[in-house]
Write a protein that holds these residues in place. Structure first.
Motif, PDB file in Angstrom:
ATOM      1  N   ALA A 182      15.226  -7.114  20.690  1.00 23.66           N
ATOM      2  CA  ALA A 182      15.179  -7.092  22.651  1.00 23.66           C
ATOM      3  C   ALA A 182      13.731  -8.776  22.056  1.00 23.66           C
ATOM      4  N   ASP A 183      13.207  -9.406  21.370  1.00 17.28           N
ATOM      5  CA  ASP A 183      12.198 -10.349  21.327  1.00 17.28           C
ATOM      6  C   ASP A 183      13.034 -10.823  21.288  1.00 17.28           C
ATOM      7  N   PHE A 184      14.298 -11.827  21.665  1.00 20.92           N
ATOM      8  CA  PHE A 184      14.625 -13.103  20.743  1.00 20.92           C
ATOM      9  C   PHE A 184      14.638 -13.760  22.382  1.00 20.92           C
ATOM     10  N   SER A 185      14.809 -15.004  22.969  1.00 21.38           N
ATOM     11  CA  SER A 185      14.951 -15.637  24.045  1.00 21.38           C
ATOM     12  C   SER A 185      16.359 -16.808  24.152  1.00 21.38           C
ATOM     13  N   ASN A 186      15.944 -17.579  22.473  1.00 20.38           N
ATOM     14  CA  ASN A 186      17.411 -18.663  22.644  1.00 20.38           C
ATOM     15  C   ASN A 186      18.621 -18.149  21.290  1.00 20.38           C
ATOM     16  N   ILE A 187      19.251 -17.282  21.634  1.00 18.52           N
ATOM     17  CA  ILE A 187      20.746 -17.355  19.983  1.00 18.52           C
ATOM     18  C   ILE A 187      22.364 -18.223  20.032  1.00 18.52           C
ATOM     19  N   VAL A 188      21.594 -18.516  19.106  1.00 19.98           N
ATOM     20  CA  VAL A 188      23.444 -19.491  18.614  1.00 19.98           C
ATOM     21  C   VAL A 188      24.764 -18.367  17.669  1.00 19.98           C
ATOM     22  N   ILE A 189      25.728 -17.962  18.335  1.00 25.18           N
ATOM     23  CA  ILE A 189      26.511 -17.449  18.000  1.00 25.18           C
ATOM     24  C   ILE A 189      27.894 -18.521  16.905  1.00 25.18           C
ATOM     25  N   LEU A 190      27.809 -17.771  15.718  1.00 23.77           N
ATOM     26  CA  LEU A 190      28.684 -18.515  15.340  1.00 23.77           C
ATOM     27  C   LEU A 190      30.239 -17.395  15.162  1.00 23.77           C
ATOM     28  N   THR A 191      31.814 -18.294  15.477  1.00 26.31           N
ATOM     29  CA  THR A 191      32.768 -17.203  15.119  1.00 26.31           C
ATOM     30  C   THR A 191      33.508 -17.487  14.593  1.00 26.31           C
ATOM     31  N   GLY A 192      34.582 -17.019  13.792  1.00 28.11           N
ATOM     32  CA  GLY A 192      35.453 -17.133  12.651  1.00 28.11           C
ATOM     33  C   GLY A 192      36.660 -16.615  12.549  1.00 28.11           C
ATOM     34  N   ALA A 193      37.901 -16.600  12.129  1.00 29.33           N
ATOM     35  CA  ALA A 193      38.832 -16.076  12.062  1.00 29.33           C
ATOM     36  C   ALA A 193      39.150 -14.417  12.261  1.00 29.33           C
ATOM     37  N   GLY A 194      37.809 -13.621  11.729  1.00 30.78           N
ATOM     38  CA  GLY A 194      37.726 -12.663  11.775  1.00 30.78           C
ATOM     39  C   GLY A 194      37.235 -11.766  12.895  1.00 30.78           C
ATOM     40  N   VAL A 195      36.707 -12.483  14.003  1.00 32.34           N
ATOM     41  CA  VAL A 195      36.636 -12.083  15.777  1.00 32.34           C
ATOM     42  C   VAL A 195      38.192 -11.547  15.677  1.00 32.34           C
TER      43      VAL A 195
ATOM     44  N   GLY B  91      18.663 -16.189  28.537  1.00 29.80           N
ATOM     45  CA  GLY B  91      17.910 -16.971  27.587  1.00 29.80           C
ATOM     46  C   GLY B  91      18.828 -17.941  27.331  1.00 29.80           C
ATOM     47  N   ASP B  92      18.482 -19.195  26.493  1.00 32.40           N
ATOM     48  CA  ASP B  92      19.781 -19.742  26.270  1.00 32.40           C
ATOM     49  C   ASP B  92      20.455 -18.983  25.140  1.00 32.40           C
ATOM     50  N   LEU B  93      21.857 -19.503  25.252  1.00 32.69           N
ATOM     51  CA  LEU B  93      22.853 -18.782  23.862  1.00 32.69           C
ATOM     52  C   LEU B  93      24.314 -20.305  24.282  1.00 32.69           C
ATOM     53  N   LEU B  94      24.948 -19.848  22.874  1.00 33.99           N
ATOM     54  CA  LEU B  94      25.312 -21.340  22.474  1.00 33.99           C
ATOM     55  C   LEU B  94      26.224 -20.500  21.555  1.00 33.99           C
ATOM     56  N   LEU B  95      28.141 -19.698  22.099  1.00 35.18           N
ATOM     57  CA  LEU B  95      28.798 -19.603  21.795  1.00 35.18           C
ATOM     58  C   LEU B  95      29.618 -20.427  20.796  1.00 35.18           C
ATOM     59  N   VAL B  96      29.653 -20.736  19.091  1.00 34.46           N
ATOM     60  CA  VAL B  96      29.956 -21.788  18.732  1.00 34.46           C
ATOM     61  C   VAL B  96      31.806 -21.193  18.261  1.00 34.46           C
TER      62      VAL B  96
ATOM     63  N   GLY C 282      32.222 -12.779  11.329  1.00 33.17           N
ATOM     64  CA  GLY C 282      34.207 -12.826  11.350  1.00 33.17           C
ATOM     65  C   GLY C 282      34.613 -14.504  10.449  1.00 33.17           C
ATOM     66  N   THR C 283      33.408 -14.542  10.030  1.00 30.98           N
ATOM     67  CA  THR C 283      33.710 -16.109   8.847  1.00 30.98           C
ATOM     68  C   THR C 283      33.510 -15.373   7.017  1.00 30.98           C
ATOM     69  N   SER C 284      34.203 -16.536   6.707  1.00 32.26           N
ATOM     70  CA  SER C 284      34.345 -16.476   5.414  1.00 32.26           C
ATOM     71  C   SER C 284      33.069 -17.127   4.703  1.00 32.26           C
ATOM     72  N   GLY C 285      32.447 -17.858   5.137  1.00 36.92           N
ATOM     73  CA  GLY C 285      31.826 -18.815   4.884  1.00 36.92           C
ATOM     74  C   GLY C 285      31.777 -20.128   3.553  1.00 36.92           C
ATOM     75  N   ALA C 286      33.621 -20.393   4.033  1.00 40.54           N
ATOM     76  CA  ALA C 286      34.028 -21.201   3.150  1.00 40.54           C
ATOM     77  C   ALA C 286      34.093 -22.728   3.635  1.00 40.54           C
ATOM     78  N   VAL C 287      33.642 -23.105   4.893  1.00 42.05           N
ATOM     79  CA  VAL C 287      34.458 -23.998   5.790  1.00 42.05           C
ATOM     80  C   VAL C 287      32.986 -25.210   6.004  1.00 42.05           C
ATOM     81  N   TYR C 288      32.529 -26.120   5.835  1.00 38.98           N
ATOM     82  CA  TYR C 288      31.488 -26.723   6.275  1.00 38.98           C
ATOM     83  C   TYR C 288      32.081 -27.603   6.764  1.00 38.98           C
ATOM     84  N   PRO C 289      30.875 -27.748   8.900  1.00 43.06           N
ATOM     85  CA  PRO C 289      29.422 -27.711   8.516  1.00 43.06           C
ATOM     86  C   PRO C 289      29.066 -26.468   8.801  1.00 43.06           C
ATOM     87  N   ALA C 290      29.676 -25.988   9.361  1.00 41.96           N
ATOM     88  CA  ALA C 290      29.839 -24.662  10.004  1.00 41.96           C
ATOM     89  C   ALA C 290      29.384 -23.498   9.298  1.00 41.96           C
TER      90      ALA C 290
END
Ligand code: OAD
Length: 233
Positions: A2-15, A84-89, A175-183
């Motif tokens: 709970a002590d975070f304020s700025n979150i970035v979330i990356l989703t891929g096909a698995g979601v 806080g700040d949140l960005l869903l990429v 839910g991402t394989s981490g196979a494709v850059y830049p993500a």
């Protein structure tokens, strides 16, 4: 958590897998029987526009029969309630995050429900099939193409994403394989700027070793549990 304020979330096909949208890699993946270079490059679009347009027409039509799942809904709830700040990429070109209610959202690889004019560059909301040589409603050129970021093209909103990563104190990959850059490199950027890192995936991704914590399982179970932790209930 709970002590975070700025979150970035990356989703891929698995979601979106539990909604019935095929992932790209692995058994039953979207590319089975199709070489990715045959459908997802600017060269393929030049050489075989019918194939490329038909491929994305089928994906667009499929959206009518799928619904957001518990992971999309949980992320929308986090978006609505996180102070806080949140960005869903998302790397996904489906519209399930926005249908669940997420608003602080970037579609870095484009959107099925959008058409891009190769002549004037204007993006137009698009719901139906998109045959080659469709007229752009803005400039009149017969140059509308699927608004998908092909291999070799620059993803959307990289400036906004890089800025959010530089300010993030938590980066979460789902839910991402981490196979494709830049993500696939976002985890390293976030770490460089001091963020904690968490991976939620069915199997360890290619970049699994970069994450401070990895939880393995289906997104429909892991994501609601993580969001409940974040919101303290
Ligand atoms: P992939 O198909 O490469 O990877 C999907 C990941 O989701 C894998 O690591 C699976 O283990 C995981 N997965 C599958 N079912 C899951 C579930 N129910 N819960 C959690 N995880 C699950 O898809 P992406 O990483 O999104 O680009 O692919 C990245 C990019 O490659 C795509 O955006 C696409 C493609 O080329 C473009 O179209 C531009």
């Amino acid at each position: 958590m709970a002590d975070f304020s700025n979150i970035v979330i990356l989703t891929g096909a698995g979601v979106s897998a539990e909604s019935g949208v095929a992932t790209f890699r692995g058994p039953g993946g979207l590319w089975e029987g199709q070489r990715v270079e045959d459908v997802c490059t600017p060269q393929a679009l030049d050489r075989q526009p019918e194939l490329v347009h038909r491929f994305y027409d089928e994906r667009r039509a499929k959206l009518a029969s799928v619904q957001p799942n518990a992971a999309h809904h949980a992320l929308a709830r986090l978006d609505a309630e996180w102070p806080g700040d949140l960005l869903l990429v998302t790397q996904n070109v489906d519209d399930l995050h926005e249908r669940a209610g997420s608003t602080r959202l970037v579609h870095m690889h484009g959107e099925l429900k959008s058409a891009l004019c190769a002549a004037c560059g204007i993006r137009t909301a698009w719901a139906d099939s998109l045959p080659p040589e469709t007229e752009c409603p803005h400039c009149g050129t017969l140059a509308l193409r699927p608004d998908i970021v092909f291999f070799g093209e620059m993803p959307y909103q990289m400036g906004r994403i890089e800025q959010a990563l530089s300010r993030a104190d938590l980066f979460v990959s789902i839910g991402t394989s981490g196979a494709v850059y830049p993500a696939a490199g976002f985890v390293q950027t976030a770490r460089y700027h001091g963020a904690k890192t968490l991976e939620l995936n069915l199997d360890p991704s290619e970049g699994s070793l970069w994450f401070g914590e990895s939880r393995m399982g289906p997104a429909g179970t892991l994501v609601p549990a993580w969001v409940a932790e974040m919101l303290g209930r």
